[in-house]
Design a protein around this motif. Structure first.
Motif, short mmCIF file in Angstrom:
data_model
loop_
_atom_site.label_atom_id
_atom_site.label_comp_id
_atom_site.label_asym_id
_atom_site.label_seq_id
_atom_site.Cartn_x
_atom_site.Cartn_y
_atom_site.Cartn_z
N TRP A 132 -3.14 -8.59 6.33
CA TRP A 132 -3.52 -7.59 5.34
C TRP A 132 -3.71 -8.22 3.98
CZ3 TRP A 132 1.01 -3.86 6.85
CH2 TRP A 132 0.71 -3.26 8.07
N SER A 133 -4.69 -7.75 3.23
CA SER A 133 -4.91 -8.23 1.87
C SER A 133 -3.88 -7.60 0.93
CB SER A 133 -6.32 -7.86 1.38
OG SER A 133 -6.42 -6.46 1.22
N ASP A 134 -3.71 -8.19 -0.23
CA ASP A 134 -2.76 -7.65 -1.21
C ASP A 134 -3.17 -6.26 -1.67
OD1 ASP A 134 -1.08 -9.78 -1.03
OD2 ASP A 134 -1.74 -10.75 -2.88
N ALA A 135 -4.47 -6.01 -1.76
CA ALA A 135 -4.94 -4.69 -2.17
C ALA A 135 -4.56 -3.64 -1.11
CB ALA A 135 -6.46 -4.71 -2.37
N PHE A 136 -4.70 -3.99 0.17
CA PHE A 136 -4.33 -3.06 1.24
C PHE A 136 -2.83 -2.82 1.23
CE2 PHE A 136 -3.10 -2.11 5.64
CZ PHE A 136 -3.82 -0.95 5.83
N LYS A 137 -2.05 -3.89 1.03
CA LYS A 137 -0.59 -3.76 0.98
C LYS A 137 -0.17 -2.85 -0.18
CE LYS A 137 0.50 -8.26 2.99
NZ LYS A 137 1.11 -9.57 2.73
N ARG A 138 -0.85 -2.98 -1.33
CA ARG A 138 -0.55 -2.12 -2.47
C ARG A 138 -0.84 -0.66 -2.14
NH1 ARG A 138 -4.43 -3.08 -7.05
NH2 ARG A 138 -5.63 -1.74 -5.71
N ASN A 139 -1.99 -0.40 -1.50
CA ASN A 139 -2.34 0.97 -1.13
C ASN A 139 -1.38 1.54 -0.09
OD1 ASN A 139 -4.50 0.88 -2.87
ND2 ASN A 139 -5.99 0.38 -1.28
N LEU A 140 -0.99 0.71 0.86
CA LEU A 140 -0.04 1.15 1.88
C LEU A 140 1.32 1.46 1.27
CD1 LEU A 140 0.23 1.59 4.92
CD2 LEU A 140 0.95 -0.78 5.11
N SER A 141 1.76 0.64 0.34
CA SER A 141 3.03 0.87 -0.34
C SER A 141 2.99 2.17 -1.14
CB SER A 141 3.35 -0.29 -1.28
OG SER A 141 4.49 -0.03 -2.04
N GLU A 142 1.87 2.43 -1.78
CA GLU A 142 1.72 3.65 -2.56
C GLU A 142 1.69 4.88 -1.65
OE1 GLU A 142 1.43 5.93 -6.00
OE2 GLU A 142 1.97 3.83 -5.73
#
Length: 76
Positions: free
Chosen positions: A11-21
């Motif tokens: 997963w990209s960092d952007a996807f990880k950020r969205n998933l965390s949110e």
């Protein structure tokens, strides 16, 4: 959940950020404790298709769409 998000290498960092949110909203709704994770996405250059790829796209759509796309291509 925290370990899954932080250790998944595909997963990209952007996807990880969205998933965390998204999980933060779920945890808030369920009344669970969740400490937000911070990821800074890497800026990437946008994809710019070649002239041949544009011509292929224009030739593969209907005549109305191809007329609009051809007009957009020629009015840089």
């Amino acid at each position: 959940m925290r370990e899954l998000i932080t250790t998944h290498s595909g997963w990209s960092d952007a996807f990880k950020r969205n998933l965390s949110e998204a999980y933060r909203h779920y945890a808030e709704w369920k009344g669970l404790f969740w400490q937000k994770l911070f990821f800074k996405p890497v800026d990437k250059l946008p994809f710019i298709p070649t002239e041949q790829e544009l011509d292929s796209l224009i030739s593969s759509v209907g005549w109305k769409t191809s007329a609009v796309l051809q007009l957009l291509k020629e009015t840089e």
